[in-house]
Design a protein around this motif. Structure first.
Motif, PDB file in Angstrom:
ATOM      1  N   PHE A   1     -12.013   4.461  -0.767  1.00 17.05           N
ATOM      2  CA  PHE A   1     -12.437   3.705   0.418  1.00 17.05           C
ATOM      3  C   PHE A   1     -12.182   4.544   1.658  1.00 17.05           C
ATOM      4  O   PHE A   1     -11.456   5.534   1.615  1.00 17.05           O
ATOM      5  CB  PHE A   1     -11.673   2.381   0.520  1.00 17.05           C
ATOM      6  CG  PHE A   1     -10.178   2.523   0.316  1.00 17.05           C
ATOM      7  CD1 PHE A   1      -9.375   3.051   1.333  1.00 17.05           C
ATOM      8  CD2 PHE A   1      -9.579   2.141  -0.882  1.00 17.05           C
ATOM      9  CE1 PHE A   1      -8.015   3.178   1.157  1.00 17.05           C
ATOM     10  CE2 PHE A   1      -8.209   2.274  -1.062  1.00 17.05           C
ATOM     11  CZ  PHE A   1      -7.428   2.797  -0.042  1.00 17.05           C
ATOM     12  N   GLY A   2     -12.807   4.162   2.743  1.00 14.17           N
ATOM     13  CA  GLY A   2     -12.536   4.815   4.025  1.00 14.17           C
ATOM     14  C   GLY A   2     -11.402   4.090   4.723  1.00 14.17           C
ATOM     15  O   GLY A   2     -11.174   2.911   4.479  1.00 14.17           O
TER      16      GLY A   2
ATOM     17  N   GLN B   1      -5.615   1.976  10.372  1.00 12.62           N
ATOM     18  CA  GLN B   1      -4.931   2.959   9.519  1.00 12.62           C
ATOM     19  C   GLN B   1      -5.042   4.361  10.106  1.00 12.62           C
ATOM     20  O   GLN B   1      -4.089   5.135  10.083  1.00 12.62           O
ATOM     21  CB  GLN B   1      -5.521   2.931   8.103  1.00 12.62           C
ATOM     22  CG  GLN B   1      -5.034   1.743   7.281  1.00 12.62           C
ATOM     23  CD  GLN B   1      -5.810   1.585   5.981  1.00 12.62           C
ATOM     24  OE1 GLN B   1      -7.028   1.838   5.937  1.00 12.62           O
ATOM     25  NE2 GLN B   1      -5.127   1.165   4.930  1.00 12.62           N
TER      26      GLN B   1
ATOM     27  N   GLY C   1      -1.090  -6.793   2.606  1.00 13.20           N
ATOM     28  CA  GLY C   1      -2.447  -6.394   2.265  1.00 13.20           C
ATOM     29  C   GLY C   1      -3.135  -5.536   3.314  1.00 13.20           C
ATOM     30  O   GLY C   1      -4.298  -5.184   3.175  1.00 13.20           O
TER      31      GLY C   1
ATOM     32  N   GLY D   1      -2.631  -2.514   3.939  1.00 13.03           N
ATOM     33  CA  GLY D   1      -2.851  -1.158   3.455  1.00 13.03           C
ATOM     34  C   GLY D   1      -1.835  -0.159   3.990  1.00 13.03           C
ATOM     35  O   GLY D   1      -2.195   0.918   4.463  1.00 13.03           O
ATOM     36  N   LYS D   2      -0.570  -0.501   3.856  1.00 13.20           N
ATOM     37  CA  LYS D   2       0.482   0.404   4.328  1.00 13.20           C
ATOM     38  C   LYS D   2       0.688   1.570   3.361  1.00 13.20           C
ATOM     39  O   LYS D   2       1.027   2.676   3.773  1.00 13.20           O
ATOM     40  CB  LYS D   2       1.811  -0.365   4.513  1.00 13.20           C
ATOM     41  CG  LYS D   2       1.739  -1.417   5.611  1.00 13.20           C
ATOM     42  CD  LYS D   2       3.066  -2.115   5.820  1.00 13.20           C
ATOM     43  CE  LYS D   2       3.425  -3.092   4.730  1.00 13.20           C
ATOM     44  NZ  LYS D   2       2.505  -4.250   4.636  1.00 13.20           N
ATOM     45  N   THR D   3       0.458   1.308   2.070  1.00 11.73           N
ATOM     46  CA  THR D   3       0.757   2.328   1.074  1.00 11.73           C
ATOM     47  C   THR D   3      -0.036   3.610   1.304  1.00 11.73           C
ATOM     48  O   THR D   3       0.506   4.715   1.198  1.00 11.73           O
ATOM     49  CB  THR D   3       0.458   1.799  -0.348  1.00 11.73           C
ATOM     50  OG1 THR D   3       0.949   0.466  -0.441  1.00 11.73           O
ATOM     51  CG2 THR D   3       1.120   2.656  -1.394  1.00 11.73           C
TER      52      THR D   3
ATOM     53  N   ARG E   1     -12.359  -8.651   2.834  1.00 12.02           N
ATOM     54  CA  ARG E   1     -11.412  -9.670   2.358  1.00 12.02           C
ATOM     55  C   ARG E   1     -11.895 -11.024   2.844  1.00 12.02           C
ATOM     56  O   ARG E   1     -12.270 -11.177   3.992  1.00 12.02           O
ATOM     57  CB  ARG E   1     -10.024  -9.418   2.949  1.00 12.02           C
ATOM     58  CG  ARG E   1      -9.449  -8.065   2.628  1.00 12.02           C
ATOM     59  CD  ARG E   1      -8.493  -8.159   1.441  1.00 12.02           C
ATOM     60  NE  ARG E   1      -8.152  -6.825   0.965  1.00 12.02           N
ATOM     61  CZ  ARG E   1      -7.117  -6.136   1.414  1.00 12.02           C
ATOM     62  NH1 ARG E   1      -6.334  -6.655   2.325  1.00 12.02           N
ATOM     63  NH2 ARG E   1      -6.858  -4.942   0.945  1.00 12.02           N
TER      64      ARG E   1
ATOM     65  N   ASP F   1       0.272  -5.943  -6.457  1.00 11.55           N
ATOM     66  CA  ASP F   1      -1.122  -5.778  -6.071  1.00 11.55           C
ATOM     67  C   ASP F   1      -2.068  -5.962  -7.253  1.00 11.55           C
ATOM     68  O   ASP F   1      -2.283  -5.057  -8.038  1.00 11.55           O
ATOM     69  CB  ASP F   1      -1.284  -4.370  -5.463  1.00 11.55           C
ATOM     70  CG  ASP F   1      -2.654  -4.193  -4.837  1.00 11.55           C
ATOM     71  OD1 ASP F   1      -3.288  -5.212  -4.496  1.00 11.55           O
ATOM     72  OD2 ASP F   1      -3.090  -3.042  -4.701  1.00 11.55           O
TER      73      ASP F   1
HETATM   74  P1  ADP Z   1       0.445  -3.588   1.945  1.00 10.39           P
HETATM   75  O1  ADP Z   1       0.229  -3.252   3.391  1.00 10.39           O
HETATM   76  O2  ADP Z   1       0.696  -5.048   1.764  1.00 10.39           O
HETATM   77  O3  ADP Z   1       1.480  -2.723   1.302  1.00 10.39           O
HETATM   78  P2  ADP Z   1      -1.320  -2.228   0.158  1.00 10.39           P
HETATM   79  O4  ADP Z   1      -1.013  -0.888   0.638  1.00 10.39           O
HETATM   80  O5  ADP Z   1      -0.724  -2.647  -1.140  1.00 10.39           O
HETATM   81  O6  ADP Z   1      -0.955  -3.321   1.261  1.00 10.39           O
HETATM   82  O7  ADP Z   1      -2.883  -2.403   0.151  1.00 10.39           O
HETATM   83  C1  ADP Z   1      -3.505  -3.563  -0.321  1.00 10.39           C
HETATM   84  C2  ADP Z   1      -4.785  -3.235  -1.059  1.00 10.39           C
HETATM   85  O8  ADP Z   1      -5.771  -2.792  -0.149  1.00 10.39           O
HETATM   86  C3  ADP Z   1      -4.606  -2.112  -2.055  1.00 10.39           C
HETATM   87  O9  ADP Z   1      -5.324  -2.447  -3.209  1.00 10.39           O
HETATM   88  C4  ADP Z   1      -5.193  -0.911  -1.345  1.00 10.39           C
HETATM   89  O10 ADP Z   1      -5.634   0.068  -2.241  1.00 10.39           O
HETATM   90  C5  ADP Z   1      -6.320  -1.526  -0.574  1.00 10.39           C
HETATM   91  N1  ADP Z   1      -6.705  -0.806   0.636  1.00 10.39           N
HETATM   92  C6  ADP Z   1      -5.896  -0.156   1.493  1.00 10.39           C
HETATM   93  N2  ADP Z   1      -6.585   0.375   2.527  1.00 10.39           N
HETATM   94  C7  ADP Z   1      -7.883   0.057   2.311  1.00 10.39           C
HETATM   95  C8  ADP Z   1      -9.098   0.313   3.037  1.00 10.39           C
HETATM   96  N3  ADP Z   1      -9.093   0.988   4.177  1.00 10.39           N
HETATM   97  N4  ADP Z   1     -10.236  -0.196   2.526  1.00 10.39           N
HETATM   98  C9  ADP Z   1     -10.235  -0.903   1.386  1.00 10.39           C
HETATM   99  N5  ADP Z   1      -9.137  -1.167   0.655  1.00 10.39           N
HETATM  100  C10 ADP Z   1      -7.962  -0.706   1.114  1.00 10.39           C
END
Ligand code: ADP
Ligand code: MG
Length: 700
Positions: free
Chosen positions: A263-264, A269, A295, A297-299, A451, A561
């Motif tokens: 994904f972008g 982010q 959700g 996307g911190k990881t 989402r 997740d």
């Molecule tokens: P959290 O912030 O709660 O730790 P995660 O890092 O687990 O969230 O990300 C939640 C989900 O969103 C994961 O499945 C991740 O791969 C996905 N994700 C993260 N960034 C993006 C993005 N820019 N576009 C689409 N999906 C994303």
């Protein structure tokens, strides 16, 4: 050895209240006041209001029905009043002899038999009336008001209450006080003296709601101390060195990871990633908090920061609070980085000795550029070759000592690694400005696209059957469901039986349910007492989609997740905290499917839910916005619990109230740098006065 007098009960109690220094006593402010400055006429007395009267005893008797009591009638010329005592001494009887005039203090209640006072305090009439209100202090058992009053009075007299800064330095404060109250500036001494012994003409309301200028002065001083202390620690950190991790152009791991992602990045982010990269490119240690709703996307942001670190030839560590969460991170990062040729080590308390030895060797040699794990990472045995970036997920679940330990893992020319902390519990602005003022904060204020918002329903437990029908429908569409049981704190055993029972009930209720793909419907159980391997097996089966329903205690609280999960049922939702509910809810709504969260509540034997529980469930139903949730949580619980492990309550603000005193906080924040620059020794004195030895707590 010099002789030490044993401490009296009262002295011990004083210490228990933290009242050791004179200044501590001077800052121990009254809870409320009693007015002994006036004698009130009985005919003017308002019902249930504490008053002081002077009257002559006209009658006294001891009766035995319904129980032994002393009954005394007094008359002050305007009316009479009955004093009633259920326990009394002969000396008291004597003091209340007919014909004596006494000064009596207590609450008057009007009633069928006329005015009465129950157990009033009294003494002989006459004598001077005090000119100030009488303070009533917060106290503990074994510490009588009279003793405490004396102690505070002498603390107040002995303490150095000279203003730290010359009045001219606090010009704005002065200006503000003139403007708001047309009163001269209160010095610290005046303010404290007044708050301990206010004159009777004061509006009690302004004392109780802390809006009185004397209170303002005090709150301003306290907030200033907090700001100065945090600014100080920020500057101390700026004097430390850290490895400079400069992002390099082209062909790098960072670039290849970006290109390989399915994904972008969202704008948020990208922005946050740049903020972090900028910090890491400097020679001073980063101290940044990345906050983003569940959700958000911190990881991936963490992974990209790690990539910059590895590009520069240094190691990176990621620590998570639970094994399940750490493993999720490990798998995700492995999936992204292994194809790019990165070796990642995995550390946990439960792994086999042989595996662990191999991992330790990889870490020490530097072959493992990335290390993911639980608290196991900070153990002494773990030696990094060159750790330059430490990432802590769900930072509020770790204590001060654990964060410090991770920072100390770089044994390299007096350097510290960069620190990136992540949290899904966003910090309301006022907290970020106060308790977290020494941190830089990055915020992911945007969710990845696609989402669908989660619909939240609050449902009485009596309608459980309908919820089970919903589950059946979700399963038949190939979706997965979480069912969370509350953790019962008093008893792990109860906890277990609760989850086990629910699991059995659900299995029975869902008999005959079918999946879209014709596979059997499996219902998993996950609880805190299971062996970690079993936990992993269950979690693995759920993640792989083999299991349709996962019944669990709150072990899935953080970070799990599974995008295909679309329904979250939380049983006894009324027992959960607001941010916990929000975190749990964040486990669904991660894929494109419409998702729902059902908050099952039960009032037990009570006719309805308690106020706070109702507020929490209402907030959940009304908003999905983590910031709004955090704001309401702060409102409901106050900052103490909010801060969790960050500090042990020691360095909490005592007087300022962040929901009211935002302008004072802003003033203190604006003023602190100038004061620290111009008068460093005065600033140090100010911090010591207010925080004593507690300033350390603010630094970790
Ligand atoms: P959290 O912030 O709660 O730790 P995660 O890092 O687990 O969230 O990300 C939640 C989900 O969103 C994961 O499945 C991740 O791969 C996905 N994700 C993260 N960034 C993006 C993005 N820019 N576009 C689409 N999906 C994303
Ligand atoms: Mg996460």
């Amino acid at each position: 050895m010099p002789e030490v007098k044993p401490k009296t009960e009262s002295q011990k109690a004083l210490e228990k209240l933290g009242l050791r220094r004179d200044i501590d006593l001077a800052l121990h402010l009254p809870l409320r006041y009693e007015d002994e400055t006036r004698i009130v006429k009985l005919s003017d007395v308002r019902d249930s209001y504490p008053v002081q009267i002077e009257a002559t005893v006209t009658h006294q008797e001891v009766t035995y029905r319904p129980r032994r009591q002393l009954i005394v009638t007094v008359d002050d010329g305007t009316d009479t009043c009955t004093l009633r005592f259920f326990s009394f001494y002969g000396s008291q009887q004597k003091a209340l002899a007919v014909g004596n005039t006494v000064r009596v203090r207590g609450e008057v209640k009007g009633g069928f038999l006329g005015r009465t006072m129950l157990h009033p305090s009294f003494k002989a009439a006459g004598g001077d009336l005090p000119t100030a209100l009488t303070p009533v202090y917060p106290t503990v058992a074994g510490l009588p008001q009279a003793y405490l009053r004396k102690a505070v009075l002498s603390g107040l007299a002995r303490a150095d209450l000279s203003d730290t800064f010359a009045p001219g330095d606090l010009e704005w404060l002065q200006h503000r006080q003139h403007q708001n109250h047309q009163q001269p500036l209160w010095t610290l001494r005046d303010a404290l003296q007044f708050l301990h012994h206010p004159t009777p003409d004061v509006s009690i309301d302004t004392l109780m709601d802390h809006s009185h200028p004397a209170w303002q002065r005090l709150k301003a001083e306290e907030l200033l101390a907090q700001q100065l202390s945090q600014l100080q620690s920020r500057r101390e950190r700026a004097a430390l060195k850290a490895p400079q991790l400069q992002a390099v152009e082209g062909g790098t791991l960072h670039a290849r990871l970006l290109a390989a992602l399915p994904f972008g990045l969202t704008n948020a982010q990208q922005r946050v990633g740049e903020e972090i990269a900028k910090d890491m490119a400097r020679r001073i240690p980063m101290h940044r908090l990345l906050q983003g709703d569940v959700g958000a996307g911190k990881t991936v942001v963490a992974a990209l920061a790690a990539a910059i670190c590895m590009d520069a030839g240094w190691q990176c560590a990621l620590m998570a609070p639970t094994e399940i969460l750490a493993e999720q991170h490990f798998r995700k990062l492995l999936g992204w980085l292994e194809p790019l040729g990165i070796t990642t080590a995995w550390l946990t308390g439960t792994q086999k000795a042989k595996e662990r030895r191999a991992m330790l060797a990889l870490i020490e040699s530097g072959e493992a550029q990335l290390v993911v794990g639980t608290h196991a990472i900070i153990q002494d045995k773990v030696k990094f070759k060159n750790l330059a970036l430490a990432i802590i997920d769900e930072q509020h679940r770790f204590g001060v000592a654990q964060r410090l330990a991770l920072r100390n893992k770089l044994h390299h020319e007096d350097m510290e690694p960069h620190l990136l902390m992540m949290t899904a519990t966003p910090i309301p602005r006022t907290l970020a400005m106060s308790y977290y003022a020494d941190l830089d904060v990055s915020t992911l204020d945007e969710l990845p696209p696609g989402r669908t918002p989660i619909v939240t329903k609050v449902v009485n437990d009596a309608r459980r059957d309908e919820v089970i029908e919903r589950i059946r429908a979700q399963i038949s569409q190939g979706r997965q469901v979480y069912w969370v049981c509350p953790l019962i704190e008093e008893s792990e055993a109860l906890d277990l039986s609760n989850a086990t029972q629910t699991h059995a009930d659900l299995a029975e209720a869902l008999q005959g349910a079918t999946r879209a793909d014709g596979q059997p419907v499996l219902i998993g159980l996950l609880h805190s007492r299971m062996h970690v391997d079993d936990k992993k097996a269950v979690m693995g089966a759920f993640t792989a989609g083999l299991m349709s329903v996962l019944v669990s205690t709150t072990v899935i609280e953080v970070g799990v997740d599974v995008p295909n999960a679309s329904l979250m049922v939380i049983e006894h939702a009324e027992r959960f905290g607001l941010s916990q509910l929000h975190q749990l809810r964040g486990r669904v709504g991660r894929g494109a499917a419409a998702s729902a969260c059902v908050l099952l509540y039960s009032t037990g034997d009570a006719p309805r839910l308690g106020e706070a529980a109702r507020e929490r469930l209402k907030a959940m139903a009304e908003t999905n916005d983590g910031f709004e949730i955090a704001r309401r949580d702060l409102e409901i619980r106050g900052p103490g619990e909010f801060l969790g492990a960050r500090q042990s309550g020691e360095a909490m603000l005592r007087f300022a109230d962040l929901s009211v005193d935002v302008d004072l906080l802003e003033w203190a924040k604006a003023e602190a740098p100038m004061l620290l620059d111009t008068y460093p020794h005065l600033a140090a004195k100010h911090v010591a006065r207010w925080l004593g030895g507690k300033a350390e707590f603010l630094k970790a």
